[in-house]
Design a protein around this motif. Structure first.
Motif, PDB file in Angstrom:
ATOM      1  N   GLY A 168       0.834  -1.245  -0.126  1.00 23.81           N
ATOM      2  CA  GLY A 168      -0.024  -0.072  -0.067  1.00 23.81           C
ATOM      3  C   GLY A 168       0.901   1.241  -0.040  1.00 23.81           C
ATOM      4  N   GLY A 169       2.125   1.457  -0.206  1.00 21.82           N
ATOM      5  CA  GLY A 169       2.831   2.366  -0.024  1.00 21.82           C
ATOM      6  C   GLY A 169       3.121   3.215  -1.346  1.00 21.82           C
ATOM      7  N   GLY A 170       3.578   4.256  -1.154  1.00 21.52           N
ATOM      8  CA  GLY A 170       3.407   5.113  -2.582  1.00 21.52           C
ATOM      9  C   GLY A 170       3.762   6.356  -2.594  1.00 21.52           C
ATOM     10  N   LEU A 171       3.506   7.282  -3.548  1.00 18.34           N
ATOM     11  CA  LEU A 171       3.636   8.614  -3.282  1.00 18.34           C
ATOM     12  C   LEU A 171       2.463   9.460  -3.360  1.00 18.34           C
ATOM     13  N   VAL A 172       2.364  10.306  -2.627  1.00 20.43           N
ATOM     14  CA  VAL A 172       1.139  11.131  -2.280  1.00 20.43           C
ATOM     15  C   VAL A 172       1.396  12.385  -2.000  1.00 20.43           C
ATOM     16  N   ARG A 182       0.248  -5.909  17.289  1.00 18.73           N
ATOM     17  CA  ARG A 182       0.668  -5.821  16.006  1.00 18.73           C
ATOM     18  C   ARG A 182       1.072  -4.289  15.789  1.00 18.73           C
ATOM     19  N   GLY A 183       2.047  -3.921  15.405  1.00 23.77           N
ATOM     20  CA  GLY A 183       2.630  -2.404  15.456  1.00 23.77           C
ATOM     21  C   GLY A 183       3.238  -1.859  13.940  1.00 23.77           C
ATOM     22  N   TRP A 184       3.141  -0.528  14.055  1.00 22.71           N
ATOM     23  CA  TRP A 184       3.702   0.181  12.893  1.00 22.71           C
ATOM     24  C   TRP A 184       4.844   0.881  13.206  1.00 22.71           C
ATOM     25  N   PHE A 185       6.034   0.729  12.337  1.00 25.28           N
ATOM     26  CA  PHE A 185       7.065   1.758  12.820  1.00 25.28           C
ATOM     27  C   PHE A 185       7.464   2.263  11.461  1.00 25.28           C
ATOM     28  N   ARG A 186       8.380   3.433  11.571  1.00 22.79           N
ATOM     29  CA  ARG A 186       8.835   4.113  10.357  1.00 22.79           C
ATOM     30  C   ARG A 186      10.335   4.529  10.408  1.00 22.79           C
ATOM     31  N   GLN A 187      10.918   4.503   9.231  1.00 21.52           N
ATOM     32  CA  GLN A 187      12.428   5.047   9.264  1.00 21.52           C
ATOM     33  C   GLN A 187      12.572   5.875   8.033  1.00 21.52           C
ATOM     34  N   ALA A 188      12.867   7.262   8.549  1.00 22.00           N
ATOM     35  CA  ALA A 188      13.225   8.093   7.421  1.00 22.00           C
ATOM     36  C   ALA A 188      14.739   8.065   7.126  1.00 22.00           C
ATOM     37  N   PRO A 189      15.111   8.545   5.916  1.00 24.36           N
ATOM     38  CA  PRO A 189      16.411   8.503   5.540  1.00 24.36           C
ATOM     39  C   PRO A 189      17.502   9.283   6.734  1.00 24.36           C
ATOM     40  N   GLY A 190      18.523   8.407   7.191  1.00 23.87           N
ATOM     41  CA  GLY A 190      19.345   8.978   8.112  1.00 23.87           C
ATOM     42  C   GLY A 190      18.825   9.119   9.543  1.00 23.87           C
ATOM     43  N   LYS A 191      17.814   8.681   9.932  1.00 16.10           N
ATOM     44  CA  LYS A 191      17.067   8.646  11.025  1.00 16.10           C
ATOM     45  C   LYS A 191      16.911   7.349  11.710  1.00 16.10           C
ATOM     46  N   GLU A 192      16.566   7.014  12.973  1.00 16.27           N
ATOM     47  CA  GLU A 192      16.434   5.836  13.613  1.00 16.27           C
ATOM     48  C   GLU A 192      15.183   5.370  13.359  1.00 16.27           C
ATOM     49  N   ARG A 193      14.684   4.047  13.423  1.00 18.44           N
ATOM     50  CA  ARG A 193      13.290   3.636  13.356  1.00 18.44           C
ATOM     51  C   ARG A 193      12.595   4.129  14.448  1.00 18.44           C
ATOM     52  N   GLU A 194      11.367   4.458  14.338  1.00 18.97           N
ATOM     53  CA  GLU A 194      10.345   5.024  15.287  1.00 18.97           C
ATOM     54  C   GLU A 194       9.335   4.482  15.285  1.00 18.97           C
ATOM     55  N   LEU A 244      -1.559  13.654   5.327  1.00 14.93           N
ATOM     56  CA  LEU A 244      -0.072  13.266   5.151  1.00 14.93           C
ATOM     57  C   LEU A 244       0.680  14.577   5.093  1.00 14.93           C
ATOM     58  N   LYS A 245       1.848  14.584   5.763  1.00 14.89           N
ATOM     59  CA  LYS A 245       2.823  15.763   5.808  1.00 14.89           C
ATOM     60  C   LYS A 245       4.191  15.141   5.003  1.00 14.89           C
ATOM     61  N   PRO A 246       4.790  16.149   4.523  1.00 11.38           N
ATOM     62  CA  PRO A 246       6.458  15.725   4.169  1.00 11.38           C
ATOM     63  C   PRO A 246       7.063  15.010   5.117  1.00 11.38           C
ATOM     64  N   GLU A 247       6.895  15.275   6.298  1.00  7.01           N
ATOM     65  CA  GLU A 247       8.027  14.722   7.162  1.00  7.01           C
ATOM     66  C   GLU A 247       7.373  13.439   7.634  1.00  7.01           C
ATOM     67  N   ASP A 248       6.196  12.821   7.157  1.00  4.80           N
ATOM     68  CA  ASP A 248       5.779  11.391   7.328  1.00  4.80           C
ATOM     69  C   ASP A 248       6.502  10.620   6.217  1.00  4.80           C
ATOM     70  N   THR A 249       7.354  11.064   5.236  1.00  7.31           N
ATOM     71  CA  THR A 249       7.948  10.097   4.266  1.00  7.31           C
ATOM     72  C   THR A 249       8.931   9.308   5.055  1.00  7.31           C
ATOM     73  N   ALA A 250       9.017   8.140   4.708  1.00  9.15           N
ATOM     74  CA  ALA A 250       9.768   7.173   5.506  1.00  9.15           C
ATOM     75  C   ALA A 250       9.464   5.636   4.551  1.00  9.15           C
ATOM     76  N   VAL A 251      10.304   4.761   5.244  1.00  7.76           N
ATOM     77  CA  VAL A 251       9.836   3.297   5.019  1.00  7.76           C
ATOM     78  C   VAL A 251       9.060   2.797   5.984  1.00  7.76           C
ATOM     79  N   GLY A 292       9.071  -3.653   4.930  1.00 10.21           N
ATOM     80  CA  GLY A 292       8.883  -2.525   4.718  1.00 10.21           C
ATOM     81  C   GLY A 292       8.090  -1.875   3.536  1.00 10.21           C
ATOM     82  N   THR A 293       7.633  -0.881   3.368  1.00 13.67           N
ATOM     83  CA  THR A 293       6.915  -0.344   2.123  1.00 13.67           C
ATOM     84  C   THR A 293       7.080   1.194   2.284  1.00 13.67           C
ATOM     85  N   GLN A 294       7.681   1.975   1.126  1.00 13.99           N
ATOM     86  CA  GLN A 294       7.972   3.200   1.048  1.00 13.99           C
ATOM     87  C   GLN A 294       6.699   4.001   1.034  1.00 13.99           C
TER      88      GLN A 294
END
Length: 125
Positions: free
Chosen positions: A8-12, A34-46, A89-96, A118-120
């Protein structure tokens, strides 16, 4: 073992919505959360959010502050699937985005037993 597969990931564009899915297979009876996490480039998984998965009718959810009111986690027991509905959604939500499962209760730590690939998600401004 439990296998998790996200989709379900993609560009929006900013302000838009996406829904991620996480299908589980294998020994799913051992899973409670069941959980969801995300990891942006250069950042830790959150941590993003989590839902209890006990097979019972009622469930509990828990979200990180930055997504409260915008993201919703739900489950479909019959499909062994958890969803992450992402609105406004906000640009700062961009992550895997990764789904995860654990045998214990709700947790925002990385101490989950199983992880998906993971899904981008990319949010353009």
């Amino acid at each position: 073992q439990v296998q998790l597969v996200e989709s379900g990931g993609g560009l929006v564009q900013a302000g838009g919505s996406l829904r991620l899915s996480c299908a589980a297979s294998g020994r799913t009876f051992s899973i409670y959360t069941r959980g969801w996490f995300r990891q942006a480039p250069g950042k830790e998984r959150e941590f993003v959010g989590a839902i209890t998965w006990s097979g019972l009718t009622d469930s509990s959810t828990y979200y990180t502050d930055s997504v409260k009111g915008r993201f919703t986690i739900s489950r479909d027991n019959a499909k062994n699937t958890v969803y992450l509905q992402m609105n406004s959604l906000k640009p700062e939500d961009t992550a895997v985005y990764y789904c995860a499962a654990r045998r214990g209760g709700l947790s925002s730590d990385l101490n989950y037993n199983y992880w998906g690939q993971g899904t981008q998600v990319t949010v353009s401004s």
